[in-house]
Design a protein around this motif. Structure first.
Motif, PDB file in Angstrom:
ATOM      1  N   ILE A   4     -27.155  21.647 -41.136  1.00  0.00           N
ATOM      2  CA  ILE A   4     -27.332  23.002 -41.398  1.00  0.00           C
ATOM      3  C   ILE A   4     -26.060  23.857 -40.734  1.00  0.00           C
ATOM      4  N   ASP A   5     -25.039  23.010 -40.703  1.00  0.00           N
ATOM      5  CA  ASP A   5     -23.708  23.654 -40.808  1.00  0.00           C
ATOM      6  C   ASP A   5     -23.455  23.823 -41.864  1.00  0.00           C
ATOM      7  N   ASP A   6     -24.526  23.227 -42.854  1.00  0.00           N
ATOM      8  CA  ASP A   6     -23.712  23.595 -44.906  1.00  0.00           C
ATOM      9  C   ASP A   6     -24.518  24.912 -45.104  1.00  0.00           C
ATOM     10  N   LEU A   7     -26.100  25.023 -44.618  1.00  0.00           N
ATOM     11  CA  LEU A   7     -26.004  26.064 -44.842  1.00  0.00           C
ATOM     12  C   LEU A   7     -26.059  27.285 -44.475  1.00  0.00           C
ATOM     13  N   LEU A   8     -25.213  27.188 -42.707  1.00  0.00           N
ATOM     14  CA  LEU A   8     -24.679  27.906 -41.953  1.00  0.00           C
ATOM     15  C   LEU A   8     -23.343  28.615 -42.992  1.00  0.00           C
ATOM     16  N   GLU A  42     -17.031  36.728 -39.235  1.00  0.00           N
ATOM     17  CA  GLU A  42     -18.319  37.417 -38.183  1.00  0.00           C
ATOM     18  C   GLU A  42     -19.359  36.849 -37.564  1.00  0.00           C
ATOM     19  N   SER A  43     -20.470  36.363 -39.069  1.00  0.00           N
ATOM     20  CA  SER A  43     -21.228  35.043 -39.224  1.00  0.00           C
ATOM     21  C   SER A  43     -21.235  34.110 -38.052  1.00  0.00           C
ATOM     22  N   LEU A  44     -19.955  33.556 -38.342  1.00  0.00           N
ATOM     23  CA  LEU A  44     -19.364  32.157 -37.293  1.00  0.00           C
ATOM     24  C   LEU A  44     -19.405  32.904 -35.911  1.00  0.00           C
ATOM     25  N   LYS A  45     -18.890  33.829 -35.164  1.00  0.00           N
ATOM     26  CA  LYS A  45     -18.776  34.379 -34.050  1.00  0.00           C
ATOM     27  C   LYS A  45     -20.127  34.680 -33.791  1.00  0.00           C
ATOM     28  N   GLN A  46     -21.317  35.609 -34.898  1.00  0.00           N
ATOM     29  CA  GLN A  46     -22.436  35.816 -34.196  1.00  0.00           C
ATOM     30  C   GLN A  46     -23.774  34.606 -33.950  1.00  0.00           C
ATOM     31  N   LYS A  47     -23.644  33.965 -35.036  1.00  0.00           N
ATOM     32  CA  LYS A  47     -24.034  32.330 -34.639  1.00  0.00           C
ATOM     33  C   LYS A  47     -23.698  30.963 -34.458  1.00  0.00           C
ATOM     34  N   PRO A  48     -24.348  30.711 -33.939  1.00  0.00           N
ATOM     35  CA  PRO A  48     -23.566  29.058 -33.230  1.00  0.00           C
ATOM     36  C   PRO A  48     -24.007  28.158 -34.653  1.00  0.00           C
ATOM     37  N   LEU A  49     -22.969  27.265 -34.597  1.00  0.00           N
ATOM     38  CA  LEU A  49     -23.770  26.253 -35.652  1.00  0.00           C
ATOM     39  C   LEU A  49     -23.924  25.280 -34.771  1.00  0.00           C
ATOM     40  N   ALA A  50     -24.951  24.706 -35.292  1.00  0.00           N
ATOM     41  CA  ALA A  50     -26.504  23.199 -35.195  1.00  0.00           C
ATOM     42  C   ALA A  50     -24.791  23.059 -34.240  1.00  0.00           C
ATOM     43  N   SER A  51     -23.946  22.237 -34.080  1.00  0.00           N
ATOM     44  CA  SER A  51     -23.458  21.458 -33.948  1.00  0.00           C
ATOM     45  C   SER A  51     -21.973  21.722 -32.036  1.00  0.00           C
ATOM     46  N   LYS A 104     -35.008  27.880 -48.047  1.00  0.00           N
ATOM     47  CA  LYS A 104     -34.247  28.840 -49.839  1.00  0.00           C
ATOM     48  C   LYS A 104     -34.620  29.958 -49.408  1.00  0.00           C
ATOM     49  N   ASP A 105     -34.413  30.764 -47.976  1.00  0.00           N
ATOM     50  CA  ASP A 105     -34.609  31.788 -47.196  1.00  0.00           C
ATOM     51  C   ASP A 105     -33.413  32.440 -46.089  1.00  0.00           C
ATOM     52  N   VAL A 106     -32.521  31.002 -45.994  1.00  0.00           N
ATOM     53  CA  VAL A 106     -31.158  31.293 -44.775  1.00  0.00           C
ATOM     54  C   VAL A 106     -30.478  32.592 -45.167  1.00  0.00           C
ATOM     55  N   VAL A 107     -30.877  32.848 -46.246  1.00  0.00           N
ATOM     56  CA  VAL A 107     -30.074  34.800 -47.168  1.00  0.00           C
ATOM     57  C   VAL A 107     -31.363  35.138 -47.473  1.00  0.00           C
ATOM     58  N   ARG A 108     -32.038  36.439 -47.203  1.00  0.00           N
ATOM     59  CA  ARG A 108     -32.552  37.399 -47.877  1.00  0.00           C
ATOM     60  C   ARG A 108     -32.660  38.556 -47.967  1.00  0.00           C
ATOM     61  N   ASN A 109     -33.108  39.244 -48.533  1.00  0.00           N
ATOM     62  CA  ASN A 109     -33.729  40.707 -48.963  1.00  0.00           C
ATOM     63  C   ASN A 109     -34.613  41.103 -49.509  1.00  0.00           C
ATOM     64  N   THR A 110     -34.951  42.069 -49.445  1.00  0.00           N
ATOM     65  CA  THR A 110     -35.768  42.862 -50.149  1.00  0.00           C
ATOM     66  C   THR A 110     -35.342  43.906 -50.770  1.00  0.00           C
ATOM     67  N   SER A 164     -31.384  32.622 -38.136  1.00  0.00           N
ATOM     68  CA  SER A 164     -30.917  32.047 -36.981  1.00  0.00           C
ATOM     69  C   SER A 164     -30.488  30.112 -37.212  1.00  0.00           C
ATOM     70  N   THR A 165     -29.864  29.262 -36.776  1.00  0.00           N
ATOM     71  CA  THR A 165     -29.849  28.027 -36.460  1.00  0.00           C
ATOM     72  C   THR A 165     -31.678  27.794 -36.037  1.00  0.00           C
ATOM     73  N   GLU A 166     -31.841  28.444 -34.747  1.00  0.00           N
ATOM     74  CA  GLU A 166     -32.929  28.253 -34.031  1.00  0.00           C
ATOM     75  C   GLU A 166     -34.342  28.407 -34.806  1.00  0.00           C
ATOM     76  N   ARG A 167     -34.450  29.585 -35.851  1.00  0.00           N
ATOM     77  CA  ARG A 167     -35.384  29.866 -36.944  1.00  0.00           C
ATOM     78  C   ARG A 167     -35.323  29.206 -38.117  1.00  0.00           C
ATOM     79  N   ILE A 168     -34.252  28.526 -38.112  1.00  0.00           N
ATOM     80  CA  ILE A 168     -34.205  27.640 -39.496  1.00  0.00           C
ATOM     81  C   ILE A 168     -34.471  26.209 -39.130  1.00  0.00           C
TER      82      ILE A 168
END
Length: 189
Positions: free
Chosen positions: A39-43, A10-19, A95-101, A75-79
């Motif tokens: 970026i690709d490694d992070l995502l 799902e993530s790969l469908k919604q968020k393009p990898l930097a490449s 350190k916040d590619v993945v986060r919650n509160t 997202s790639t752009e925000r990273i």
């Protein structure tokens, strides 16, 4: 299909990898050719790490009576913007590619959440307590935990008032519910 595999698809469908982004895109100012593998490694690690960090936050929230506000994978752009704007090009600082509160409603709940995070064996560094006096009104706690795949994640501990103040109204309304949202709105004007 496992939950992490499903989230990854799902993530790969919604968020393009930097490449997959056009080189020289004005949004990224030419940074893609140098940094796309980082970026690709992070995502690629993010969906599995998201399950990990959401499970920890959910578990803590259930034990202390709090709720969890889950954020999408950055997202790639925000990273890229964060790395260029805050970290001088150093992707290892993200350190916040993945986060919650974890949303807490009283000081005891906040202390319990912080204590649980501080005792977590995956804690990357001690929980950072942020007080309004030192952070221009921002209050809460920030914990970074290292997921099993190596991605460092972020869990914030914040009050409903901080959620109201830092998020767009539509987002804070979803997290807080209409009654709490309206109560805070009435108090703050």
């Amino acid at each position: 299909q496992t939950k992490p595999q499903s989230l990854l698809q799902e993530s790969l469908k919604q968020k393009p990898l930097a490449s997959n982004l056009p080189q020289g895109s004005p949004k990224v100012q030419g940074a893609i050719p140098k940094t796309n593998s980082q970026i690709d490694d992070l995502l690629k690690k993010a969906p599995e790490a998201k399950v990990f960090v959401d499970d920890i936050a959910d578990s803590i929230a259930q034990r202390i009576g709090a709720t969890v506000a889950k954020a999408p994978i950055k997202s790639t752009e925000r990273i890229i913007a964060k790395v260029q704007g805050e970290y001088g090009g150093d992707y290892s600082q993200v350190k916040d590619v993945v986060r919650n509160t974890i949303v807490v409603t009283n000081p005891e709940m906040r202390s319990a959440a912080i204590a649980e995070l501080n005792s977590n064996p995956n804690l990357f560094k001690p929980v950072k307590i942020q007080t309004g006096d030192n952070y221009f009104g921002y209050e809460g706690a920030l914990a970074n935990l290292q997921s099993p795949n190596g991605l460092v994640t972020e869990i914030l501990v914040a009050s409903p008032e901080m959620i109201y103040g830092k998020m767009l109204p539509a987002d804070s309304l979803k997290i807080l519910g209409k009654e709490k949202f309206d109560e805070i709105k009435t108090r703050t004007g």
